[in-house]
Design an enzyme around this catalytic site. Structure first.
Site, PDB file in Angstrom:
ATOM      1  N   LYS A  54       0.844  -1.200   0.000  1.00 32.47           N
ATOM      2  CA  LYS A  54       0.000   0.000   0.000  1.00 32.47           C
ATOM      3  C   LYS A  54       0.880   1.251   0.000  1.00 32.47           C
ATOM      4  CE  LYS A  54      -3.951  -2.330   2.074  1.00 32.47           C
ATOM      5  NZ  LYS A  54      -4.664  -2.722   3.298  1.00 32.47           N
ATOM      6  N   GLN A  98      -4.702  -1.184   9.424  1.00 31.15           N
ATOM      7  CA  GLN A  98      -4.696  -2.541   8.877  1.00 31.15           C
ATOM      8  C   GLN A  98      -5.344  -3.511   9.865  1.00 31.15           C
ATOM      9  OE1 GLN A  98      -3.777  -3.334   5.759  1.00 31.15           O
ATOM     10  NE2 GLN A  98      -4.194  -5.501   6.044  1.00 31.15           N
ATOM     11  N   ASP A 121     -11.208   3.338   3.926  1.00 25.97           N
ATOM     12  CA  ASP A 121     -11.609   1.927   3.911  1.00 25.97           C
ATOM     13  C   ASP A 121     -13.134   1.785   3.902  1.00 25.97           C
ATOM     14  OD1 ASP A 121      -9.775  -0.188   3.846  1.00 25.97           O
ATOM     15  OD2 ASP A 121      -9.147   0.144   5.911  1.00 25.97           O
TER      16      ASP A 121
HETATM   17  N1  GUN Z   1      -7.337  -6.502   6.178  1.00 27.22           N
HETATM   18  C1  GUN Z   1      -7.737  -7.261   5.137  1.00 27.22           C
HETATM   19  N2  GUN Z   1      -8.343  -6.497   4.199  1.00 27.22           N
HETATM   20  C2  GUN Z   1      -8.308  -5.230   4.666  1.00 27.22           C
HETATM   21  C3  GUN Z   1      -8.764  -3.983   4.144  1.00 27.22           C
HETATM   22  O1  GUN Z   1      -9.338  -3.878   3.051  1.00 27.22           O
HETATM   23  N3  GUN Z   1      -8.528  -2.898   4.933  1.00 27.22           N
HETATM   24  C4  GUN Z   1      -7.919  -2.990   6.140  1.00 27.22           C
HETATM   25  N4  GUN Z   1      -7.760  -1.867   6.839  1.00 27.22           N
HETATM   26  N5  GUN Z   1      -7.483  -4.131   6.644  1.00 27.22           N
HETATM   27  C5  GUN Z   1      -7.679  -5.239   5.906  1.00 27.22           C
END
Ligand code: GUN
Length: 298
Positions: A54, A98, A121
């Protein structure tokens, strides 16, 4: 194999290039880069890989990335103080924490602490509510990426029968909301659904997001159906393999014989998640800096 392949990797690359173009224009107008803060608590190897990708993708498309890595034993209060600081920081347009968080931290409390207008998100209840009521807000990245692939493939989705397999807050539920907004007839199936193959057989579109390797078989599908496979599962290695193969929630070999179009794993839905995250961050930046962005630009 008779199904057409839905190339999420190529679609995501095009979206990322578009985001990069708008990010450059944004920087000129706002006098600063759009910024994404990513917070990782603990040392889960998969999460570390995601967070690194990311961060790399953020800088590659001309935005500022702020990485915050905290130890596994970080107290909830310390994390909440960091989020309050990021909420107040004008250089930060998007905040992503995350998941999963270590078990001593209340995930819902942390997500609720993120400013809804920086919640790229789309997990905060304010954005969940906005999606459910048709207001503008942030939509979770993976289901929005799936919707983009579907609209690119099929155009108008109205009236189509869709089965979403899986009812998670991250994929299943927001996917169903998005498809409802497109005037689809939506069924959400899950582990307690009776006769899943029969339910799936009615669908023009199947979105599989259950986390069960190769569960959906070709024999379950209506011929010509469009299949979106959200699953990423690693099989145990067989002899001669170092690491096991990556497979989706759909049994690709049999499904590709019956479906009209299908996303591969890897290279289907996976690359869309980060591309949409970058898109959401750039949209947040325009809103936060009050810089106009054409309605359907991204
Ligand atoms: N963990 C697995 N997928 C995601 C996501 O799309 N966003 C976040 N913040 N954590 C994750």
């Amino acid at each position: 194999m008779s199904a057409a392949l839905i190339d999420g990797k190529a679609f995501a690359a095009t979206l990322r290039a578009k985001v990069a173009g708008y990010a450059a224009t944004f920087e000129q107008s706002a006098g600063r880069k759009a910024g994404l803060a990513v917070v990782l608590v603990g040392d889960d190897p998969a999460s570390q890989v995601y967070v690194r990708s990311k961060g790399k993708a953020t800088t590659e498309c001309g935005m500022a990335g702020f990485e915050h890595k905290l130890p596994d034993d970080t107290a909830e209060d310390v994390l909440l103080v960091l989020i309050a600081r990021l909420n107040a920081d004008p250089a930060v347009d998007g905040i992503l924490v995350q998941l999963p968080l270590p078990p001593h931290i209340n995930e819902q409390k942390v997500i609720a602490a993120i400013d809804p207008d920086k919640d790229v998100d789309g997990f905060n209840v304010v954005n969940v509510g906005r999606l459910a009521t048709g207001l503008h807000g942030f939509v979770p990245c993976t289901p929005l990426g799936c919707l983009m692939l579907l609209k690119d493939r099929l155009g108008d989705l109205s009236g189509l029968d869709v089965v979403v397999i899986g009812r998670s807050n991250i994929v299943g539920k927001p996917m169903a909301q998005l498809l409802l907004k497109e005037s689809c007839t939506v069924t959400i199936a899950h582990s307690r659904t009776k006769d899943l193959p029969e339910v799936v057989r009615r669908a023009d579109i199947v979105v599989a997001a259950v986390g069960r390797p190769e569960m959906v078989k070709g024999s379950w599908l209506k011929p010509g159906a469009t299949v979106i496979d959200v699953g990423i599962n690693r099989l145990p290695p067989v002899e001669g393999e170092n690491r096991g193969r990556l497979v989706g929630d759909v049994d690709f070999a049999s499904a590709a014989e019956v479906a009209g179009a299908i996303t591969p794993v890897p290279g289907g839905v996976g690359p869309m998640t980060i591309a949409v995250l970058l898109r959401n961050t750039l949209v947040a930046a325009h809103r936060n800096a009050r810089v106009a962005l054409a309605k359907d630009a991204l």
